[in-house]
Design an enzyme around this catalytic site. Structure first.
Site, PDB file in Angstrom:
ATOM      1  CG  ASP A 161       0.663  -1.133   7.841  1.00  0.00           C
ATOM      2  OD1 ASP A 161       1.574  -1.846   8.443  1.00  0.00           O
ATOM      3  OD2 ASP A 161       0.838  -0.023   7.928  1.00  0.00           O
ATOM      4  CG  ASP A 221       4.916   2.939   7.434  1.00  0.00           C
ATOM      5  OD1 ASP A 221       4.002   3.507   6.463  1.00  0.00           O
ATOM      6  OD2 ASP A 221       4.678   2.243   8.121  1.00  0.00           O
ATOM      7  CG  HIS A 222       4.379   0.025   4.249  1.00  0.00           C
ATOM      8  ND1 HIS A 222       4.034  -1.202   4.857  1.00  0.00           N
ATOM      9  CD2 HIS A 222       3.678   0.833   5.404  1.00  0.00           C
ATOM     10  CE1 HIS A 222       3.599  -1.170   6.062  1.00  0.00           C
ATOM     11  NE2 HIS A 222       3.239  -0.029   6.433  1.00  0.00           N
ATOM     12  CG  HIS A 236       4.068  -1.681  11.696  1.00  0.00           C
ATOM     13  ND1 HIS A 236       4.938  -0.504  11.595  1.00  0.00           N
ATOM     14  CD2 HIS A 236       3.032  -1.328  10.271  1.00  0.00           C
ATOM     15  CE1 HIS A 236       4.656   0.512  10.667  1.00  0.00           C
ATOM     16  NE2 HIS A 236       3.631  -0.120   9.967  1.00  0.00           N
ATOM     17  CG  HIS A 243      -0.240   0.307   2.499  1.00  0.00           C
ATOM     18  ND1 HIS A 243       0.361  -0.935   3.111  1.00  0.00           N
ATOM     19  CD2 HIS A 243      -0.626   0.846   3.369  1.00  0.00           C
ATOM     20  CE1 HIS A 243       0.615  -0.324   4.293  1.00  0.00           C
ATOM     21  NE2 HIS A 243       0.123   0.548   4.708  1.00  0.00           N
ATOM     22  CG  HIS A 260      -3.972   0.229   6.781  1.00  0.00           C
ATOM     23  ND1 HIS A 260      -3.799   0.925   8.204  1.00  0.00           N
ATOM     24  CD2 HIS A 260      -2.552   0.604   6.125  1.00  0.00           C
ATOM     25  CE1 HIS A 260      -2.678   1.452   8.165  1.00  0.00           C
ATOM     26  NE2 HIS A 260      -2.084   1.430   7.059  1.00  0.00           N
ATOM     27  CG  HIS A 288       0.312   4.384   4.527  1.00  0.00           C
ATOM     28  ND1 HIS A 288      -0.586   3.668   5.523  1.00  0.00           N
ATOM     29  CD2 HIS A 288      -0.768   5.297   4.228  1.00  0.00           C
ATOM     30  CE1 HIS A 288      -1.708   4.149   5.742  1.00  0.00           C
ATOM     31  NE2 HIS A 288      -1.872   5.268   4.762  1.00  0.00           N
TER      32      HIS A 288
HETATM   33 FE    FE Z   1       2.641   0.939   8.290  1.00  0.00          FE
HETATM   34 ZN    ZN Z   2       0.041   1.837   6.651  1.00  0.00          ZN
END
Ligand code: FE
Ligand code: ZN
Length: 261
Positions: free
Chosen positions: A135, A59-60, A173, A55, A113, A57
């Protein structure tokens, strides 16, 4: 011939970038940053063959461009999300062929998410099954609903629940202890949860990953996969302060409870 190695590379504050390697070839899932991956590839003499994204985001996806520039590896990602780069747009039923790994990954659409979140699952020719779920599903938890409804997320989680129980659940995570602390409030009598708490606490004391989990373990102890279990329904209703007629209502109450826990 060596067996596949599955490595959770810690990244950013509490992310894992999953790296699978075999015979000098590697793939990574959700590289939120490039440095740790690049270092691991160099240290182990690995050639990156694919970068998989679940996805949009940061942080990915934050390390995808740099890793692509460094290695030339193609980027695979969700069909309907805005990504920094993506060579292969995927949606439910699409596959990623990884012959060097004896593995074909199949894509699931798992909105909730984010609106276009996807997951990858498959079993390699050594008999090991993987679920890279980003996530969407966590150990004893699930992702927050930033762009989706409780109904969508429940449908997405049910897709996971129908996979084989030995599937390795590769979440993005390290949220396990805080999820377990909450899950024990939902189901205080669940022996599997108590065991998981002990095991995860010992691992975290040594700063070791609590992942991957297995789907079987999640089915036994993750409240978000247990919205039909009597004790979970009762706890969710007690938290909400009223009856919860459907599993979507139970799920929504659990999600709201965990958000504020
Ligand atoms: Fe994340
Ligand atoms: Zn995420």
């Amino acid at each position: 011939m060596v067996n596949s190695q599955l490595i959770p590379l810690p990244a950013l504050s509490d992310n894992y970038i999953w790296l699978l390697h075999k015979n000098g070839d590697a793939i990574v899932v959700d590289p939120g940053e490039a440095a740790g991956v690049a270092q691991y590839l160099a240290q182990h003499g690995l050639k990156l063959q694919a970068i998989l994204l679940t996805h949009h985001h940061g942080d990915h996806v934050g390390g995808a461009q740099e890793l692509h520039d460094l290695t030339g590896a193609p980027v695979y990602g969700p069909a309907h999300e805005r990504l920094p780069l993506c060579h292969h747009r995927l949606s439910e039923g699409d596959t990623v062929q990884l012959p060097d790994f004896g593995l074909t990954l199949t894509v699931l659409d798992v909105p909730g998410h984010t609106a276009g979140h996807i997951a990858y699952h498959g079993r390699n020719d050594e008999g090991t099954a993987f679920l890279f779920c980003g996530d969407t599903l966590f150990a004893a938890g699930c992702g927050r609903l930033f762009e989706g409804t409780p109904e969508q997320m429940l449908v997405s989680l049910r897709k996971f629940a129908s996979l084989p129980e030995d599937v390795l659940v590769c979440c993005a995570h390290e949220y396990t202890l805080s999820n377990l602390r909450w899950a024990l409030q939902v189901e205080p009598g669940n022996a599997t949860l108590k065991e998981r708490w002990e095991t995860a606490s010992r691992l975290r004391e040594k700063s070791l990953p609590t992942l991957p989990s297995t789907l079987g373990l999640e089915l036994e102890s993750n409240p978000f996969l247990r919205t039909g279990v009597q004790r979970v329904v009762e706890s969710a209703a007690a938290h909400a302060g009223h009856e919860l007629p459907s599993e979507v209502d139970v799920f929504a109450s659990l999600r709201e409870w965990k958000n504020n826990f």
